[in-house]
Scaffold this active site. Structure first.
Site, PDB file in Angstrom:
ATOM      1  N   LYS A 177       0.856  -1.184   0.000  1.00  0.00           N
ATOM      2  CA  LYS A 177       0.000   0.000   0.000  1.00  0.00           C
ATOM      3  C   LYS A 177       0.899   1.244   0.000  1.00  0.00           C
ATOM      4  O   LYS A 177       1.439   1.628   1.021  1.00  0.00           O
ATOM      5  CB  LYS A 177      -0.894  -0.016   1.250  1.00  0.00           C
ATOM      6  CG  LYS A 177      -2.237   0.696   1.131  1.00  0.00           C
ATOM      7  CD  LYS A 177      -2.182   2.179   1.105  1.00  0.00           C
ATOM      8  CE  LYS A 177      -1.593   2.838   2.327  1.00  0.00           C
ATOM      9  NZ  LYS A 177      -1.425   4.304   2.021  1.00  0.00           N
ATOM     10  N   GLU A 253      10.734   1.682   9.920  1.00  0.00           N
ATOM     11  CA  GLU A 253      11.720   2.745   9.732  1.00  0.00           C
ATOM     12  C   GLU A 253      10.938   4.053   9.834  1.00  0.00           C
ATOM     13  O   GLU A 253      10.082   4.318   8.977  1.00  0.00           O
ATOM     14  CB  GLU A 253      12.402   2.576   8.369  1.00  0.00           C
ATOM     15  CG  GLU A 253      13.689   3.341   8.247  1.00  0.00           C
ATOM     16  CD  GLU A 253      13.458   4.690   7.610  1.00  0.00           C
ATOM     17  OE1 GLU A 253      13.082   4.682   6.420  1.00  0.00           O
ATOM     18  OE2 GLU A 253      13.660   5.727   8.271  1.00  0.00           O
ATOM     19  N   CYS A 287      14.476  10.712   5.169  1.00  0.00           N
ATOM     20  CA  CYS A 287      14.552  10.389   6.609  1.00  0.00           C
ATOM     21  C   CYS A 287      15.960  10.569   7.149  1.00  0.00           C
ATOM     22  O   CYS A 287      16.143  10.772   8.335  1.00  0.00           O
ATOM     23  CB  CYS A 287      14.104   8.958   6.840  1.00  0.00           C
ATOM     24  SG  CYS A 287      15.023   7.783   5.826  1.00  0.00           S
ATOM     25  N   GLU A 379      10.645  16.535  14.147  1.00  0.00           N
ATOM     26  CA  GLU A 379      10.989  16.301  12.745  1.00  0.00           C
ATOM     27  C   GLU A 379      10.202  17.259  11.867  1.00  0.00           C
ATOM     28  O   GLU A 379       8.973  17.236  11.850  1.00  0.00           O
ATOM     29  CB  GLU A 379      10.682  14.858  12.349  1.00  0.00           C
ATOM     30  CG  GLU A 379      11.016  14.544  10.888  1.00  0.00           C
ATOM     31  CD  GLU A 379      10.810  13.087  10.550  1.00  0.00           C
ATOM     32  OE1 GLU A 379       9.672  12.616  10.684  1.00  0.00           O
ATOM     33  OE2 GLU A 379      11.788  12.430  10.153  1.00  0.00           O
TER      34      GLU A 379
HETATM   35  O1  TXE Z   1       3.629   9.633   6.949  1.00  0.00           O
HETATM   36  P1  TXE Z   1       2.531   8.615   7.390  1.00  0.00           P
HETATM   37  P2  TXE Z   1       3.508  10.677   5.791  1.00  0.00           P
HETATM   38  C1  TXE Z   1       7.470  11.647   8.511  1.00  0.00           C
HETATM   39  C2  TXE Z   1       7.689  13.087   8.146  1.00  0.00           C
HETATM   40  C3  TXE Z   1       6.406  13.467   7.483  1.00  0.00           C
HETATM   41  C4  TXE Z   1       5.406  12.677   8.285  1.00  0.00           C
HETATM   42  C5  TXE Z   1       4.146  12.439   7.533  1.00  0.00           C
HETATM   43  O2  TXE Z   1       7.844  13.848   9.329  1.00  0.00           O
HETATM   44  O3  TXE Z   1       6.159  14.858   7.639  1.00  0.00           O
HETATM   45  O4  TXE Z   1       6.045  11.434   8.540  1.00  0.00           O
HETATM   46  O5  TXE Z   1       4.461  11.788   6.293  1.00  0.00           O
HETATM   47  C6  TXE Z   1       0.142   5.077   5.706  1.00  0.00           C
HETATM   48  N1  TXE Z   1      -2.491   2.500   9.327  1.00  0.00           N
HETATM   49  N2  TXE Z   1       8.033  10.751   7.540  1.00  0.00           N
HETATM   50  O6  TXE Z   1       2.125  11.246   5.695  1.00  0.00           O
HETATM   51  O7  TXE Z   1       1.257   9.291   7.742  1.00  0.00           O
HETATM   52  C7  TXE Z   1       0.027   6.209   4.716  1.00  0.00           C
HETATM   53  O8  TXE Z   1      -1.109   6.061   3.896  1.00  0.00           O
HETATM   54  C8  TXE Z   1      -1.790   2.053   8.258  1.00  0.00           C
HETATM   55  C9  TXE Z   1       9.320  10.184   7.794  1.00  0.00           C
HETATM   56  O9  TXE Z   1       4.043   9.935   4.591  1.00  0.00           O
HETATM   57  O10 TXE Z   1       3.201   7.791   8.400  1.00  0.00           O
HETATM   58  C10 TXE Z   1       1.328   6.079   3.947  1.00  0.00           C
HETATM   59  O11 TXE Z   1       1.225   5.070   2.975  1.00  0.00           O
HETATM   60  N3  TXE Z   1      -1.152   2.853   7.378  1.00  0.00           N
HETATM   61  C11 TXE Z   1       9.510   8.930   7.002  1.00  0.00           C
HETATM   62  C12 TXE Z   1       2.317   5.632   5.036  1.00  0.00           C
HETATM   63  O12 TXE Z   1       1.519   5.093   6.076  1.00  0.00           O
HETATM   64  C13 TXE Z   1      -1.182   4.186   7.611  1.00  0.00           C
HETATM   65  C14 TXE Z   1       9.142   9.084   5.581  1.00  0.00           C
HETATM   66  C15 TXE Z   1       3.139   6.776   5.602  1.00  0.00           C
HETATM   67  O13 TXE Z   1       2.243   7.750   6.054  1.00  0.00           O
HETATM   68  C16 TXE Z   1      -1.877   4.740   8.701  1.00  0.00           C
HETATM   69  C17 TXE Z   1       7.859   9.683   5.436  1.00  0.00           C
HETATM   70  C18 TXE Z   1      -2.550   3.832   9.579  1.00  0.00           C
HETATM   71  N4  TXE Z   1      -3.232   4.270  10.652  1.00  0.00           N
HETATM   72  C19 TXE Z   1       7.331  10.517   6.409  1.00  0.00           C
HETATM   73  N5  TXE Z   1      -1.738   6.101   8.648  1.00  0.00           N
HETATM   74  C20 TXE Z   1      10.935   8.464   7.020  1.00  0.00           C
HETATM   75  N6  TXE Z   1      11.485   8.223   8.198  1.00  0.00           N
HETATM   76  O14 TXE Z   1      11.496   8.304   5.951  1.00  0.00           O
HETATM   77  C21 TXE Z   1      -0.981   6.362   7.558  1.00  0.00           C
HETATM   78  N7  TXE Z   1      -0.655   5.228   6.922  1.00  0.00           N
END
Ligand code: TXE
Length: 475
Positions: A177, A253, A287, A379
């Site tokens: 997903k 991660e 990240c 972050e």
């Molecule tokens: O993260 P999310 P996002 C951090 C960074 C960024 C913040 C939000 O600070 O501003 O996260 O980014 C899915 N159950 N990083 O929106 O919300 C969602 O659909 C299952 C750091 O990308 O965590 C997406 O596919 N899945 C990071 C994925 O999770 C869920 C890189 C990531 O979404 C869910 C990216 C749930 N309840 C963002 N909620 C890094 N360390 O590289 C969301 N998702």
């Protein structure tokens, strides 16, 4: 015009679901739409993955799975420019970045696990027994089963394939997903998979959001045996609660607030150049990016001035991935401007063309904030770095190790003893000395504290995605 965004379930494409908009981050314009998977479709994907586990896939040898991974890599390479186009369209990242990092690394992810798999040595033990005839102990590696792979928007194909490759290498089946913001390259990957002669249901792809959508339904699904996830730390906690009842293993991660340490004995020009890369690559939406730098006081002013000048001169960078993320980053800058000093950037660049509708933020250098300030502790995940001085090595380590995260760090020093003393003392999963983001895919990759659970890379991924079983034969 972009390819249609479709799910891929049980070996067939499916465009069903309530459409949600896709937006071009460069101009802020609608760039298409994608179908949100229904709960029923997620169920169908998990059922297909479950059925494939007991089909022909179960008898594929490691050599056959390795050949599959190379076929997938070949398929990505054969459509390289399409993948670059799709990645840039979704993320707004510069073409140079997608074509030298994102897409080549996705190919490398498949090839490196294929090679690791066939070269993986299995240990056995000749165990002495009282009767003197002994016993043979050996390990059998079995797949976990159905693995949910949930990936974020910053490195969409790189981080998706970083999990899918080892999951398939070890004989699992996958329901992936991708982020609802960046589905394009995952769709192309499904098209490559469809032509790679793997049994239906081994790889499945569903689109949609996280909470109360495909992401949540996947992690809560009783048919999902493990979850591999990259994203926000808070989301990691939510996913952990979703699998807790099933005690399903997770590989996380998560977020970071990575520190850089610049000692007075460093090659300052190299430290400035390296920090410009580590702070502003993909506009800080990686990240591993550096968001705070601690500089030994005698060289603080020279470093700050050079870094600020470098940030002001930066061109060819990309926007934030969405309006919401741009607003999040600007929110931090607003607080920082009130409480500290802005040495470079701090606002929104003006282009005088259709990019002015996009989600842009200037590369920004801050200083003068207290260590407990939100912009220094949380972050931001944008083109923002905060500078602060230190006087002793002990103080530098205490500053770097403070806070909830522990993903990565950089150390800039000309003293080899100091490098080997300081780097291991950092509470992170990865420390670079006099470089940044130099990666060997066989090394452990991941964070401590709120930055993650487990390690990816090399045998670490192969171990996560398989269950080792001990067999003991009496001779
Ligand atoms: O993260 P999310 P996002 C951090 C960074 C960024 C913040 C939000 O600070 O501003 O996260 O980014 C899915 N159950 N990083 O929106 O919300 C969602 O659909 C299952 C750091 O990308 O965590 C997406 O596919 N899945 C990071 C994925 O999770 C869920 C890189 C990531 O979404 C869910 C990216 C749930 N309840 C963002 N909620 C890094 N360390 O590289 C969301 N998702």
């Amino acid at each position: 015009m972009r390819s249609p965004v479709r799910h891929y379930v049980g070996g067939g494409f499916d465009g069903s679901g309530v459409p949600f908009p896709l937006v071009d981050p460069v101009r802020g314009t609608t760039a298409g739409e994608a179908p949100a998977a229904s709960r029923e479709l997620v169920d169908r994907a998990v059922d297909a993955a479950r059925a494939a586990l007991s089909g022909p896939w179960a008898s594929w040898s490691p050599a056959e799975r390795a050949r599959l991974l190379h076929r997938i890599a070949d398929g990505i390479e054969a459509r390289f420019e399409e993948f670059v186009d799709a990645e840039c369209a979704d993320t707004g990242k510069p073409r140079e970045l997608a074509s030298t990092v994102d897409i080549p690394r996705a190919v490398a992810n498949f090839r490196s696990y294929a090679d690791l798999l066939v070269g993986r040595a299995e240990r056995s033990w000749n165990t002495p027994t009282p009767d003197g005839r002994g016993a043979l102990n050996y390990t059998v590696h079995k797949p976990l089963g159905v693995v949910a792979v949930i990936s974020p928007w910053n490195l969409p194909l790189l981080l998706l394939t970083w999990k899918v490759a080892p999951a398939l290498a070890t004989g699992n089946t996958v329901v992936a997903k991708p982020s609802e913001l960046t589905p394009g390259t995952a769709c192309l990957l499904a098209e490559v998979m469809a032509g790679a002669e793997l049994p239906p249901g081994v790889f499945n792809l569903v689109h949609g959001g996280g909470g109360d959508a495909a992401g949540q339904w996947l992690t809560e699904h009783p048919g999902v045996d493990a979850v591999a996830f990259t994203g926000e730390s808070r989301t990691g906690s939510t996913i952990m609660r979703a699998v807790a009842g099933r005690l399903a293993p997770v590989s996380f991660e998560l977020g970071g607030k990575n520190a850089g340490l610049v000692f007075a004995d460093a090659d300052l020009e190299r430290a400035v150049e390296g920090t410009l890369r580590s702070a502003f690559t993909h506009s800080g939406q990686v990240c591993l990016c550096t968001e705070r730098v601690y500089v030994e006081r005698p060289v603080f002013d020279a470093f700050a001035e050079a870094l600020a000048a470098g940030a002001r001169e930066l061109t060819g960078y990309g926007p934030m991935v969405s309006a919401a993320h741009r607003d999040k980053v600007l929110g931090y800058l607003g607080k920082a401007a009130a409480d500290g000093r802005i040495l470079a950037g701090g606002g929104v660049p003006r282009f005088g063309d259709d990019r002015d509708g996009g989600f842009w933020v200037e590369p920004t250098v801050l200083t003068g904030l207290p260590e407990d300030h939100p912009a220094v502790r949380e972050e931001i995940f944008g083109p923002v770095v905060h500078l602060a001085p230190f006087d002793t090595e002990e103080e530098a380590l205490a500053l770097a190790n403070a806070g909830p995260y522990g993903l990565a760090a950089t150390v800039w020093t000309g003293d080899v003893s100091r490098a080997h003393r300081v780097a291991p003392a950092l509470d992170v999963g990865i420390a670079w000395v006099n470089t940044w983001n130099l990666r060997d895919l066989r090394t452990p990759f991941g964070g401590v504290k709120a930055s993650g659970i487990g390690r990816e890379g090399g045998d670490h991924s192969l171990d996560f995605f398989s269950e080792p079983m001990n067999v003991c034969v009496k001779l």
